[in-house]
Design a protein around this motif. Structure first.
Motif, PDB file in Angstrom:
ATOM      1  N   ARG B 238       0.835  -1.206   0.000  1.00 39.94           N
ATOM      2  CA  ARG B 238       0.000   0.000   0.000  1.00 39.94           C
ATOM      3  C   ARG B 238       0.871   1.257   0.000  1.00 39.94           C
ATOM      4  N   ALA B 239       1.906   1.229   0.845  1.00 41.53           N
ATOM      5  CA  ALA B 239       2.780   2.400   0.940  1.00 41.53           C
ATOM      6  C   ALA B 239       3.459   2.657  -0.400  1.00 41.53           C
ATOM      7  N   ARG B 246       5.422   2.316  -9.922  1.00 35.63           N
ATOM      8  CA  ARG B 246       4.687   1.657 -11.001  1.00 35.63           C
ATOM      9  C   ARG B 246       4.372   0.210 -10.646  1.00 35.63           C
ATOM     10  N   THR B 247       3.214  -0.233 -11.152  1.00 34.59           N
ATOM     11  CA  THR B 247       2.745  -1.576 -10.816  1.00 34.59           C
ATOM     12  C   THR B 247       3.779  -2.674 -11.085  1.00 34.59           C
ATOM     13  N   PRO B 248       4.414  -2.715 -12.277  1.00 32.55           N
ATOM     14  CA  PRO B 248       5.374  -3.804 -12.505  1.00 32.55           C
ATOM     15  C   PRO B 248       6.514  -3.783 -11.488  1.00 32.55           C
ATOM     16  N   VAL B 249       6.912  -2.572 -11.091  1.00 30.26           N
ATOM     17  CA  VAL B 249       8.004  -2.473 -10.109  1.00 30.26           C
ATOM     18  C   VAL B 249       7.544  -3.007  -8.763  1.00 30.26           C
ATOM     19  N   ILE B 250       6.318  -2.661  -8.365  1.00 28.50           N
ATOM     20  CA  ILE B 250       5.790  -3.180  -7.098  1.00 28.50           C
ATOM     21  C   ILE B 250       5.767  -4.700  -7.142  1.00 28.50           C
ATOM     22  N   MET B 251       5.276  -5.230  -8.267  1.00 27.34           N
ATOM     23  CA  MET B 251       5.178  -6.678  -8.359  1.00 27.34           C
ATOM     24  C   MET B 251       6.549  -7.320  -8.279  1.00 27.34           C
TER      25      MET B 251
END
Lengths: 534, 344
Positions: B238-239, B246-251
């Motif tokens: 969440r943070a 970016r989403t791919p980086v979070i994943m």
């Protein structure tokens, strides 16, 4: 003759420094002894060693452990096991995990009855019903056939108490029995324990970190620090005239102070208009209408630069959902205006530059940091997104500077979150949020998981940061004492709706709504509920 | 990524892995066998490793030399097993032969008994029913199996992790659609499909790999999906979202390392399954093109020639050894990722 006597108990893991060091306690019948201390002070281990429930790697030594003048140390392990749930009842902190989710209330209570009294069938059911009425639950068949997830937190804790009482114990060990509960529920559970203490002449060993609670309910108190009892005696005396320095430190750690004043002409930073978040439940049938739950129901407020808005409510009141909606992490209706920009109209890439202005710090100091990233990598993440032109060294420099600002050792860059304490981890999370120089910080219960003295330090830090950078805070908490110490204005939420909204001091002194009054009473009451019998 | 992100943890896990003696030794043995089999041309070949002829060195394994180079008559590549050629070379120099003087295609025309010939000093494990050296075919077959298995495992895992990650991260309809598709897709009878496909596409190493990949990427999806579903509500995710990562980086940075534990634990077993599938396809004759060295084909020959037990036995022992090694390694990997083991 005391009910429980513990002499020079020492518990250690391996050859390490003892975690419980020469602790002696004495508990009389019909009295409540509170064992107070911060996390890691050894209070739970002390209680667990009475029950023989220490982890296998721990060793216990004591000169005496007497229940009713019988030396338990001379007993065999099997005999001592029979005490648990028999003459000694126990209540744990988290009623959801302490109850088996697959068993009905009847089965949970019935199990102890079967093991210790050999009751079953109609007799057990009769006894269960009477126990339910003793813990002030509806004594009905319907109640008996419920599963733990169908009960509220307070009801679960009552079932736990019913189980502990099932075999008429002489001693009740209550390990933080109300910590996981809302303040108003806390109050009723403690009242119940107190009533049972009188009626049954029970001795209760209460383990707690909450001095306010202890002062009001317990007759005796023992303060623990680093495995030692630093002070003990009647609670009135210990809490009003503390002798030990540590006790004084604990009492002083109660949140205090008020918010940093804001200029009258401070410009508006954030405005929410009719904000609404609803969750769709399951359909009734295949094509039936979906049940809709409104977690946030038409909430409007305004937040000025440098101001703190406290959002108060019990669990399930929608205050965390409100935070997620403002951060645009859940879908919502209505408008969120940040610096005259309507965030609800933006999405994806267009929203990204605006995120810099609004950051968040969460409650759980263990869940809010990725265990696999070093401090450097966690804190610099915002810079990598919003200032991609910075070099490695520049980012590193900024992170060091920020760690210093939140009161951490700047050389801790390459360490992992598990090497830090809860308070330090919360400081890291604050640093991560601050690195982008935001205007607004959303603080979702940032101090709830921390010990009181650490809490006070974090609050000081937050106040200090606000003064220096003119930050605005949206401070979400269930703890009114903490909110009072930091907020200019207050928003009281209940079931998704705002029940009261106004200046902090006005709300505290003249609450307009009954619900607010109940909350304030529960949090600030100093009315003593001690036993009269001595 | 995992190693750099948590070196101390990584080191503790390596210690737990080594703590499982059997798994550790299995890994060593397997690695030695695998590396050796990668150089199969240098161990089992019908060409000498090195030739000294007329004051110059020749390396027939790497280069093709016509017979005329060594004073022969034909412009075609020299057949070094031919006694005439051998004599020509040894007149003016010497030849260094590999340990096994047979390539997997080499047919031993000098057999004195009808093929399949029993083990002898010349053919250590005998020959198959076409007079080819069994040991040479085993070495090459082992290499093909492991390479095929590794490639299939890696590509299937990559796809599976990606699909699982997307399903788990987005949840809702994406997840629902993905799950239903996988249910339908995984209920296709793979073996029949391959048999039908191989009737109009000539199967080769690569086409088989692609066909098998179509049906084997699903193993890891559920695992990764579950892990991502759990992770996506973690506060640090969440943070990161609130920061605007970016989403791919979070994943990739925040969620995948958590899913890797379950994934790595499964990998040796996925590898095992891939090897077994290839072997069984070869066994029933729908696998690699005819003539390829393959354990399954050798097993098939063993079944057809029960009077020549060395065929079936060799293939069986090789397979059993390889699969057991992989299972032992898998167990040790599981230990390495079991917090109760690596934290104690």
């Amino acid at each position: 003759m005391s009910l429980l006597e513990l002499e020079q108990l020492t518990v250690r893991f391996g050859d390490a420094v003892p975690v419980v060091d020469q602790v002696s306690l004495k508990l009389e019948r019909g009295r409540m002894l509170a064992l107070v201390g911060e996390s890691g002070s050894g209070k739970s281990l002390t209680a667990m060693s009475i029950l023989d429930l220490l982890p296998a790697s721990a060793t216990r030594e004591a000169t005496a452990l007497r229940l009713d003048d019988e030396n338990l140390l001379a007993w065999s392990a099997t005999e001592r096991r029979r005490l648990r749930g028999g003459r000694i009842g126990t209540i744990f902190q988290e009623p959801l995990t302490a109850l088996n989710p697959l068993h009905t209330v009847e089965k949970q209570i019935g199990e102890t009855l079967r093991i210790h009294q050999g009751l079953s069938g109609a007799a057990a059911r009769q006894r269960s019903l009477s126990l339910l009425s003793q813990v002030e639950l509806p004594a009905s068949e319907a109640m008996l056939s419920r599963y733990p997830h169908q009960l509220s937190g307070g009801q679960r804790q009552r079932v736990m108490i019913a189980m502990a009482l099932a075999n008429d114990p002489e001693l009740l060990i209550a390990d933080e029995p109300t910590t996981a509960l809302d303040v108003t529920v806390q109050e009723t559970i403690m009242d119940l324990l107190k009533r049972l203490q009188h009626e049954r002449n029970l001795g209760i060993l209460l383990i707690s970190h909450d001095l306010g609670l202890v002062g009001r309910f317990a007759e005796d108190v023992a303060v623990m620090h680093q495995g030692k009892v630093v002070e003990s005696g009647p609670s009135d005396q210990v809490l009003s005239q503390p002798q030990a320095q540590y006790t004084r430190h604990l009492i002083d750690a109660e949140p205090s102070g008020t918010a940093v004043p804001v200029a009258d002409d401070a410009p508006a930073l954030l405005r929410a208009d009719d904000l609404e978040v609803s969750f769709k439940g399951s359909r009734r049938g295949w094509f039936g209408p979906r049940e809709e739950t409104r977690a946030v129901d038409r909430i409007s407020f305004q937040l000025r630069r440098g101001e703190t808005l406290g959002v108060v409510g019990e669990s399930g009141s929608g205050k965390s959902t409100l935070a997620l909606a403002l951060l645009r992490l859940v879908a919502c209706q209505g408008r969120v205006m940040l610096l005259d920009q309507d965030l609800t109209r933006l999405s994806g890439g267009a929203l990204r530059p605006w995120r810099r202005h609004m950051q968040v710090v969460f409650q759980d100091p263990f869940g809010s940091l990725n265990p696999r990233l070093t401090v450097l990598r966690a804190v610099e993440e915002g810079l990598r997104v919003h200032q991609p032109d910075l070099s490695r060294d520049q980012r590193r420099k900024r992170v060091r500077q920020l760690l210093r600002e939140v009161g951490l050792d700047p050389d801790a860059l390459e360490r992992y979150p598990h090497e830090f304490s809860g308070g330090q981890r919360q400081r890291i999370a604050i640093a991560r949020a601050l690195i982008m120089k935001p205007d607004l910080l959303i603080l979702d219960e940032p101090t709830s998981a921390l010990d009181r003295s650490v809490q006070a330090q974090v609050l000081d830090l937050l106040r200090d940061l606000q003064r220096r950078h003119g930050l605005s805070y949206l401070f979400i908490s269930h703890d009114l004492k903490v909110v009072r110490a930091l907020s200019h204005r207050l928003l009281v939420m209940r079931q998704g709706q705002v029940v009261e909204h106004g200046d902090t001091e006005t709300v505290f002194q003249r609450p307009a709504h009954d619900y607010t009054r109940t909350l304030i009473d529960a949090a600030f009451s100093t009315e003593k509920k001690h036993a009269v019998a001595h | 990524m995992m190693a750099t992100a948590s070196a101390p943890l990584w080191r503790r896990q390596w210690r737990a892995f080594r703590g499982n003696r059997r798994g550790f030794w299995s890994l060593l043995v397997f690695l030695v066998l695998f590396v050796l089999s990668l150089g199969a041309e240098w161990i089992a070949n019908d060409k000498p490793l090195l030739i000294r002829y007329d004051g110059a060195f020749y390396t027939p394994v790497l280069h093709t030399y016509p017979e005329t180079t060594f004073g022969g008559f034909f412009e075609t590549e020299a057949n070094y097993r031919d006694p005439v050629v051998r004599e020509l070379i040894e007149e003016k120099g010497w030849m260094l032969w590999p340990a096994i003087r047979y390539h997997y295609t080499t047919i031993n025309y000098e057999l004195t008994v009808p093929a399949p010939a029993p083990p002898s000093a010349e053919n250590w494990l005998g020959t198959d029913d076409q007079g080819r050296d069994v040991l040479a075919r085993l070495i090459y077959g082992f290499r093909t199996s492991v390479l095929f298995g590794l490639m299939l495992t890696l590509s299937a895992s990559a796809i599976g992790i990606m699909v699982g990650a997307i399903q788990g991260y987005y949840g809702g309809w994406t997840d629902l659609a993905g799950q239903r598709f996988i249910e339908i897709w995984s209920s296709m009878p793979i073996l029949y499909l391959i048999i039908i496909l191989s009737s109009f596409v000539v199967p080769s190493f690569w086409s088989l790999l692609v066909i098998m990949l179509l049906f084997s990427w699903m193993t890891l999806v559920d695992l990764v999906r579950a892990e991502f579903l759990r992770c996506r509500n973690m506060e640090y995710v969440r943070a990161a979202q609130a920061i605007g990562v970016r989403t791919p980086v979070i994943m990739f940075r925040h969620m995948l390392p958590n899913a890797m534990v379950a994934t790595l634990t499964y990998l040796p077993f996925v590898l095992n399954a891939a090897v077994i599938t290839l072997t069984s396809l070869d066994f029933i004759g729908f696998g690699l093109p005819p003539g390829s060295p393959s354990l399954g084909e050798l097993l098939g020959q063993g079944k057809a020639n029960l009077q020549a037990p060395w065929l079936g036995l060799s293939a069986f022992v090789t397979l059993a050894l390889m699969l057991s090694l992989l299972v032992f390694i898998g167990e040790a990997v599981r230990d390495a990722f079991d917090p109760r083991k690596f934290l104690s």
